[in-house]
Design an enzyme around this catalytic site. Structure first.
Site, PDB file in Angstrom:
ATOM      1  N   CYS A 155      17.914  -4.672  -9.982  1.00 30.98           N
ATOM      2  CA  CYS A 155      16.486  -4.960 -10.042  1.00 30.98           C
ATOM      3  C   CYS A 155      16.191  -6.157  -9.146  1.00 30.98           C
ATOM      4  O   CYS A 155      15.464  -7.066  -9.517  1.00 30.98           O
ATOM      5  CB  CYS A 155      16.009  -5.183 -11.468  1.00 30.98           C
ATOM      6  SG  CYS A 155      17.058  -6.259 -12.413  1.00 30.98           S
ATOM      7  N   GLY A 156      16.771  -6.158  -7.992  1.00 34.64           N
ATOM      8  CA  GLY A 156      16.468  -7.201  -7.013  1.00 34.64           C
ATOM      9  C   GLY A 156      16.960  -8.556  -7.471  1.00 34.64           C
ATOM     10  O   GLY A 156      17.987  -8.671  -8.124  1.00 34.64           O
TER      11      GLY A 156
END
Lengths: 137, 288
Positions: B89-90
């Protein structure tokens, strides 16, 4: 005529917002009728019925536990449930009551937390049913 | 030459597979994101009102201190970190845990919600007192366990302050880690405005029913429970948004890689055909 600004909010939505002439709140110490220019008050509310008078018409909502703040011009009700009586599903409420009762009766391994949450939902369902039956005609 | 084209073909195929997977994850995250965002946004009026009420109570009851309102000298601090369970998720967790690392390890205890934060605490040898697993759609009952523990720790004096570190959902593209004070319950800068509004509207002479202590007893823990619940809801919205964006850029990258590789592949293919043709013609000319 002076009006009160009423807001009823639940965790999932703003259930009611508008100017009303009076409102009845199910306070922890009993029902509480509020008219404009009421003294500032803060109370807990218990599951029950809120009666709103707006433009001479009455509206009834079933509410759950929460808090209400009253000032001279505003009433804010913070509760975990607010349903207008027309939208109460009687059979669903009855089913919920049955479920809650049997859970409470049948299981002894419930934690304190779980018992409290089941009891709270039981009271809420009862309040719904009560409001619905009273105005169902 | 032939070996080279085969290599490129193989790479194109594997990148295509990756793109398919990231695309699927993007879709899943997008649908979860919509739900989580809706939940986070719909809950805002309630949270604001609760904030307002709590701020008003705090203002009114400045002198008569409820235990949960007591400011003490901060010797030990408890930090509740809400992170995600999964990665991909980054920079969401990286940013969050960078903030977490700023707390003094000697004076800080940690409670974590979510696997990533727990892993971080274990790896960096922080003083972790409890770790909780949170479901994808948080329920109030589930988060209440966390806040209850925090309240207990605060009341028995093991800690003098409880803060929450969480990723706040701003919008789909922006999520930022924030730290807010949970206990002692205090009017934070964000609700000073509300406090003024409350003061103007109501004056300070507020009546309590049944009495102030009973209202505070019910309100303050509820405030803490709800603050944690809100934090988790927002964190989930932030997580799914971040994941969707990360997966979208992964898919885009994969696609542009496929394009480049295909171009490369075609070039090599054409070059080899040209050489072959040349060879044939030269051979014919030599014979003829």
């Amino acid at each position: 005529m002076a009006t009160l600004r009423l807001e009823i909010v639940t965790p999932d939505k703003l259930a009611f917002e508008g100017d009303v002439e009076s409102v009845v709140i199910p306070g922890s110490e009993g029902e509480l009728g509020v008219l404009p220019m009421h003294i500032p008050l803060m109370t807990q509310i218990k599951p029950g019925e809120v009666v709103i008078t707006q433009n001479g018409k009455k509206d009834y909502l079933a509410v759950g536990e929460g808090f209400a703040t009253v000032t001279q011009t505003n009433v804010n009700i913070l509760t975990d449930m607010a349903i207008e009586w027309q939208h109460i599903d009687e059979t669903a409420a009855e089913a919920a009551i049955e479920r809650a009762k049997s859970t409470l009766a049948g299981r002894h391994d419930l934690s304190e937390e779980e018992v409290a949450s089941v009891q709270a939902s039981l009271l809420k369902s009862l309040a719904q049913l009560h409001v619905r039956r009273r105005h169902h005609s | 030459m032939a070996a080279n084209t085969r290599d490129i073909r193989r790479r194109i195929k594997s990148v295509k597979n990756t793109a398919q997977i990231t695309k699927a994850m993007q879709m899943v995250a997008a649908s979860k994101m919509r739900k989580a965002q809706q939940l986070a946004i719909d809950g805002r009026p309630y949270a604001q009102l609760l904030n307002k009420i709590s701020a008003a109570v705090n203002e009114v009851h400045g002198d008569e201190k409820h235990p949960l309102l007591q400011q003490r000298e901060v010797k030990k601090e408890l930090v509740i970190i809400i992170s995600t369970d999964k990665g991909l998720c980054g920079a969401l967790n990286t940013n969050l845990l960078r903030e977490a690392a700023k707390f003094d390890p000697e004076k800080t205890l940690f409670i974590t919600g979510g696997r990533k934060a727990a892993q971080w605490a274990a790896r960096s040898r922080r003083n972790l007192i409890a770790e909780f697993q949170l479901k994808d759609t948080p329920s109030f009952v589930e988060t209440k366990v966390i806040s209850k523990m925090a309240i207990e720790q605060f009341l028995d004096g093991s800690v003098d302050k409880v803060s929450v570190l969480v990723t706040r959902f701003v919008n789909t593209l922006t999520q930022e880690p924030v730290v807010f004070q949970l206990l002692p319950v205090s009017a934070s800068p964000s609700n000073t405005k509300d406090m003024e509004a409350a003061r103007e509207a109501g004056g300070l002479d507020v009546e309590f029913e049944p009495n102030s202590l009973a209202v505070l007893d019910a309100l303050l823990p509820y405030y803490a429970h709800f603050a944690i619940y809100r934090a988790v809801v927002e964190a989930r919205a932030a997580e799914h948004s971040a994941r969707m964006v990360a997966m979208k850029s992964a898919t885009d990258n994969a696609k542009s890689l496929i394009k480049d590789l295909t171009l490369e592949y075609n070039k090599i293919r054409q070059a080899s055909i040209t050489t072959e043709l040349l060879e044939i013609t030269t051979a014919q000319m030599a014979l003829g």
